[in-house]
Design a protein around this motif. Structure first.
Motif, short mmCIF file in Angstrom:
data_model
loop_
_atom_site.label_atom_id
_atom_site.label_comp_id
_atom_site.label_asym_id
_atom_site.label_seq_id
_atom_site.Cartn_x
_atom_site.Cartn_y
_atom_site.Cartn_z
N GLU A 25 -6.68 -9.94 -7.26
CA GLU A 25 -6.14 -11.00 -6.42
C GLU A 25 -6.36 -10.75 -4.94
O GLU A 25 -5.90 -11.52 -4.10
CB GLU A 25 -4.64 -11.17 -6.72
CG GLU A 25 -4.39 -11.60 -8.16
CD GLU A 25 -2.93 -11.52 -8.54
OE1 GLU A 25 -2.09 -11.09 -7.71
OE2 GLU A 25 -2.61 -11.89 -9.68
N GLY A 26 -7.04 -9.67 -4.61
CA GLY A 26 -7.34 -9.36 -3.22
C GLY A 26 -6.25 -8.59 -2.49
O GLY A 26 -6.36 -8.34 -1.30
N GLN A 27 -5.20 -8.16 -3.21
CA GLN A 27 -4.16 -7.35 -2.60
C GLN A 27 -4.66 -5.93 -2.43
O GLN A 27 -5.32 -5.38 -3.32
CB GLN A 27 -2.89 -7.35 -3.48
CG GLN A 27 -2.26 -8.70 -3.64
CD GLN A 27 -1.66 -9.20 -2.34
OE1 GLN A 27 -1.00 -8.45 -1.62
NE2 GLN A 27 -1.92 -10.45 -2.02
N THR A 28 -4.36 -5.32 -1.30
CA THR A 28 -4.83 -3.96 -1.03
C THR A 28 -3.65 -2.99 -1.03
O THR A 28 -2.51 -3.36 -0.78
CB THR A 28 -5.54 -3.88 0.33
OG1 THR A 28 -4.66 -4.34 1.35
CG2 THR A 28 -6.81 -4.70 0.32
N ILE A 29 -3.99 -1.75 -1.33
CA ILE A 29 -2.99 -0.69 -1.32
C ILE A 29 -3.68 0.61 -0.90
O ILE A 29 -4.85 0.83 -1.20
CB ILE A 29 -2.32 -0.55 -2.71
CG1 ILE A 29 -1.09 0.34 -2.62
CG2 ILE A 29 -3.31 -0.07 -3.75
CD1 ILE A 29 -0.21 0.27 -3.85
N HIS A 30 -2.94 1.43 -0.16
CA HIS A 30 -3.44 2.75 0.24
C HIS A 30 -3.15 3.72 -0.89
O HIS A 30 -2.01 3.86 -1.32
CB HIS A 30 -2.72 3.19 1.52
CG HIS A 30 -3.01 4.59 1.93
ND1 HIS A 30 -2.06 5.41 2.48
CD2 HIS A 30 -4.15 5.33 1.88
CE1 HIS A 30 -2.59 6.58 2.76
NE2 HIS A 30 -3.87 6.55 2.40
N ALA A 31 -4.17 4.38 -1.39
CA ALA A 31 -4.02 5.37 -2.45
C ALA A 31 -4.57 6.70 -1.96
O ALA A 31 -5.42 6.74 -1.08
CB ALA A 31 -4.78 4.92 -3.70
N PHE A 32 -4.05 7.78 -2.52
CA PHE A 32 -4.60 9.09 -2.16
C PHE A 32 -4.35 10.08 -3.27
O PHE A 32 -3.49 9.88 -4.13
CB PHE A 32 -4.01 9.60 -0.84
CG PHE A 32 -2.55 9.92 -0.89
CD1 PHE A 32 -2.12 11.20 -1.19
CD2 PHE A 32 -1.60 8.95 -0.63
CE1 PHE A 32 -0.77 11.50 -1.23
CE2 PHE A 32 -0.25 9.24 -0.66
CZ PHE A 32 0.17 10.52 -0.96
#
Length: 80
Positions: A25-32
């Motif tokens: 859906e184009g939602q972004t999230i910071h992952a690490f």
């Protein structure tokens, strides 16, 4: 997905392998992934690729983050 290494500017020590993930859906999230798991994931993940991940931990970010979403990070049980 965009990926980069986070480095402690004082000690030049590698802290984590960070990335921006985007869902369908184009939602972004910071992952690490923490430094002790970088070697496990670096060879399995390529920028601008599509993956399905399992066993991620989602927590609210208490520090600066590159997206408006919460942090999500890889565990030793995360699978691609």
């Amino acid at each position: 997905m965009i990926m980069w290494e986070s480095i402690n500017p004082t000690t030049d020590e590698l802290i984590s392998l960070d990335m921006i993930l985007m869902d369908e859906e184009g939602q972004t999230i910071h992952a690490f992934t923490w430094k002790n798991l970088i070697d496990t994931f670096r060879s399995k993940i390529k920028e601008q690729s599509i993956y399905a991940f399992n066993n991620l931990k989602v927590v609210e970010s208490t520090k600066c983050r590159p997206t408006s979403n919460e942090n999500k990070y890889f565990l030793h049980t995360t699978q691609r």
